[in-house]
Write an enzyme that holds these catalytic residues in place. Structure first.
Site, PDB file in Angstrom:
ATOM      1  N   HIS A 249       2.315   6.066   4.433  1.00  0.00           N
ATOM      2  CA  HIS A 249       2.663   4.968   5.340  1.00  0.00           C
ATOM      3  C   HIS A 249       1.782   3.791   4.964  1.00  0.00           C
ATOM      4  CE1 HIS A 249       3.289   2.693   9.001  1.00  0.00           C
ATOM      5  NE2 HIS A 249       4.191   3.561   9.398  1.00  0.00           N
ATOM      6  N   ARG A 269       5.021  -4.585  12.552  1.00  0.00           N
ATOM      7  CA  ARG A 269       5.762  -5.481  11.649  1.00  0.00           C
ATOM      8  C   ARG A 269       7.165  -5.741  12.176  1.00  0.00           C
ATOM      9  NH1 ARG A 269       5.866  -2.173   6.910  1.00  0.00           N
ATOM     10  NH2 ARG A 269       4.804  -0.583   8.132  1.00  0.00           N
TER      11      ARG A 269
END
Ligand code: FAD
Length: 633
Positions: A249, A269
């Site tokens: 990740h 995000r």
């Protein structure tokens, strides 16, 4: 005093995360006597830690969304290596599974007109993640547990015993599967609290044990994720596929050291957070690969416009699939443009009002304040890649989740194929529900069926006695090595030599080290007694982690290309020939793996038509490409 408690069930589900609970519900609803076993406390699983949400093409946030679009995004994210039938079933059935959860009482966040709200995530064309703030997994587990309790209450009313047909064995770790004549006959394990041994006789076992992250040093995974299910399957004679694909990740915490690796959800995000390097540059614009260029913004203003007006703007490059973002961050740090603690900056404070951040990302706000003394409403976070998810797992039949060992099923993170070379965020929670249910149904049908194994008491006794003897060996005083030392060496080996960027000679070195760790792991000492002895528990899990690490490393060394969660410095390009190949791992002995090549199933023509020919030409060989005419249908 090796006294072994014996139980008999129709279906034994190993794992009580989303996949295990959904499978158990399905098996019990078919009237089967079902056991759910979990190594950790009931309710504590990776699923409960899931933050961002569950992907399902409900079309609530954008009516253009539909299952074929979700299918297409999933295949793109997996770089065309996914099992197409799994990706299709997943995309088709995810909405129904989410609505079912709601029906069972899940309280998702809402749109203004009262429908399930959906958020943006990397690689998903439309806002698609059903979510509950950044605590979606908690709500999912709560709802599934509530459903289990409801079924137990029904049994209490009907049969006078809440556990008559569905019983949870928490803090119980399975260390071996029992097979007889090549079929499943049960499972053996121990209770963590008192070290007592248990054996389950059952014709059908569903593996739902989750991931393998604890084989790596920096990981978002917690202590349970030692690849037990992957190793149990191998030792029972099943095969694994796609083990070379490990998802790093892009955003884990990098500081302070004690919390390094803990996840920073992609929702940061998705909700507007941007990545910058030490020079203040929004560097993701420099890393959009050719295959995705047409779908991502080229300027900051175009990217920023997308949040409010997605129809007329392309997506920000921060929302590229995870493998792309992780490699980009890795490179920025390597080239000296990292943050003070070896990550990059992720900033949402300049993008959303403080109140909005606290509302949308409450866990992240709390996590950074408590663990790093950073206020994310006012300052940027420091983040870097962390081992998060394994795409590889048990090779299963898409429709039934059956492995190639009769009676053995696998669903959730422990199963392979669904996500190809890279999983899109949000696709795991929906995967658990879709394939957990299918596994439970198929295991229940098998437990009834004429093909089921006759549970052989003798085989169960033999495996139980041998497993108990083996386990007790570790408790002898002195002589062996400390399991924690070995674990740390294993984690360093995998992180440094089979991590985010891989090279042939380094992986060959890893294989040599794994051989030596394998030998040393047979003489571990975990002195003490059987009551809550974590050293003993680790000693029992270490051989699983080593076996799984062998599978990952062997496959990663063999695959001479870069794709998704497998990046080779020495073979940086994606190869259309390798796209046709799944590497299948088997264990011919408990300490040795073998590899075979299997063809990846073809995407049916009707689904291939969802892609433009030009896009397909970036992935497929010339001979696989559809005829010119039908291509853009
Ligand atoms: P898990 O939920 O991992 O459960 C495994 C179960 O198996 C546990 O009960 C464990 O105790 C048990 N077990 C393991 N070994 C044994 C054994 N030997 N004996 C008995 N029991 C055993 N995915 C998304 O789609 N969206 C997200 O927003 C998201 N966020 C995430 C955030 C974090 C921090 C993490 C770590 C992952 C996230 N993921 C997300 C990924 C997703 O949560 C996992 O892939 C998924 O929950 C795995 O579910 P599972 O049911 O397969 O296994």
């Amino acid at each position: 005093d090796t006294g072994i408690t014996r139980y008999t069930y129709d279906v034994v589900v190993i794992g009580a995360g989303g996949a295990g609970l959904r499978a158990a519900i399905a098996a019990r609803e078919q009237g089967k006597r079902t056991a759910v076993i979990s190594k950790s406390l009931f309710g504590k699983a990776h699923t409960v830690m899931a933050e961002g949400g569950a992907a399902a093409a409900l079309g609530n946030a954008n009516p253009s969304d539909a299952w074929p679009v979700h299918f297409r995004d999933t295949i793109r994210g997996g770089k065309f290596l996914n099992d197409p039938r799994m990706a299709e079933l997943h995309a088709r059935e995810a909405p129904e599974r989410i609505l079912e959860l709601e029906h069972w009482g899940a309280l998702f966040d809402r749109t203004a007109d009262g429908r399930i709200s959906q958020r943006n995530f990397g690689g998903h064309e439309y806002p698609r993640l059903a979510h509950v703030g950044d605590r979606t997994g908690l709500e999912m587990i709560r709802t599934l547990q509530q459903r289990i309790v409801a079924l137990q209450q029904a049994d209490a009313a009907e049969l006078g015993d809440p556990e008559a047909r569905l019983r949870v064995f928490a803090e119980t770790a399975v260390t071996e599967l029992v097979t007889d004549g090549g079929r499943i006959a049960g499972a053996f394990g121990y209770r963590r609290a008192d070290g007592g041994f248990v054996v389950f006789e059952a014709p059908a076992v569903v593996l739902a044990t989750g991931g393998i992250g604890k084989a790596f040093r920096t990981t978002s995974n917690s202590w349970e994720y030692t690849g037990d299910g992957h190793a149990l399957a191998l030792r029972a004679g099943a095969s694994l596929i796609n083990m070379e694909f490990v998802q790093f990740h892009p955003t884990g915490m990098v500081w302070p050291p004690s919390v390094k690796g803990i996840l920073v959800t992609e929702s940061v995000r998705g909700d507007g957070g941007v990545l910058r390097n030490s020079e203040g540059r929004r560097f993701m614009f420099d890393y959009v690969p050719d295959v995705f260029r047409s779908q991502y913004a080229e300027t900051e203003s175009e990217a920023d416009g997308w949040y409010d007006d997605p129809a007329n703007h392309r997506r920000p490059p921060e929302l590229l699939p995870r493998d792309e973002v992780a490699r980009a961050i890795n490179n920025e740090v390597k080239e000296g443009r990292g943050s003070p603690h070896g990550g990059v900056f992720l900033d949402v404070s300049t993008r959303l009002p403080a109140e909005e951040i606290r509302r949308r990302l409450p866990s992240m706000h709390h996590q950074f304040k408590e663990l790093a003394d950073v206020d994310i409403t006012a300052e940027p976070m420091e983040v870097g890649p962390t081992c998060h998810y394994v795409m590889g797992g048990v090779r299963v039949d898409a429709d039934t989740a059956a492995s190639d060992v009769p009676g053995l099923y696998a669903a959730g993170e422990v199963a392979g194929g669904m996500h190809g070379s890279n999983r899109l965020g949000g696709n795991s929670l929906s995967d658990l529900l879709v394939f957990g249910r299918r596994a439970g149904l198929a295991a229940a049908a098998y437990a009834d069926g004429p093909g089921r194994g006759t549970v052989a008491g003798e085989a169960v006794d033999r495996v139980a006695a041998a497993s108990a003897r083996y386990a007790l060996e570790f408790l002898k005083q002195g002589g062996g090595e400390n399991p924690y030392t070995l674990h740390a060496e294993l984690q360093d080996t995998m992180n440094d030599l089979v991590g985010i960027i891989r090279r042939g000679p380094e992986m060959a070195e890893a294989i040599a080290r794994l051989d030596s760790l394998g030998e040393r792991s047979s003489v571990l000492s975990a002195p003490g007694d059987r009551v809550y002895n974590p050293g003993w528990h680790l000693a029992l899990a270490l051989p699983n982690m080593i076996l799984v690490s062998r599978a990952i490393t062997a496959a990663a060394l063999e695959r001479e290309e870069s794709r998704g969660g497998h990046t080779r410095d020495d073979f940086p390009a994606m190869s259309a020939e390798w796209r046709r190949v799944n590497l299948e791992v088997r264990a011919d002995r408990a300490d040795r793996v073998t590899l075979a090549r299997r063809p990846v199933a073809d995407i049916p023509a009707a689904l291939l038509a969802l892609f433009e020919r030009e896009e397909l030409s970036k992935y497929l060989t010339e001979e696989e490409l559809p005829e010119q005419d039908g291509a853009d249908a």
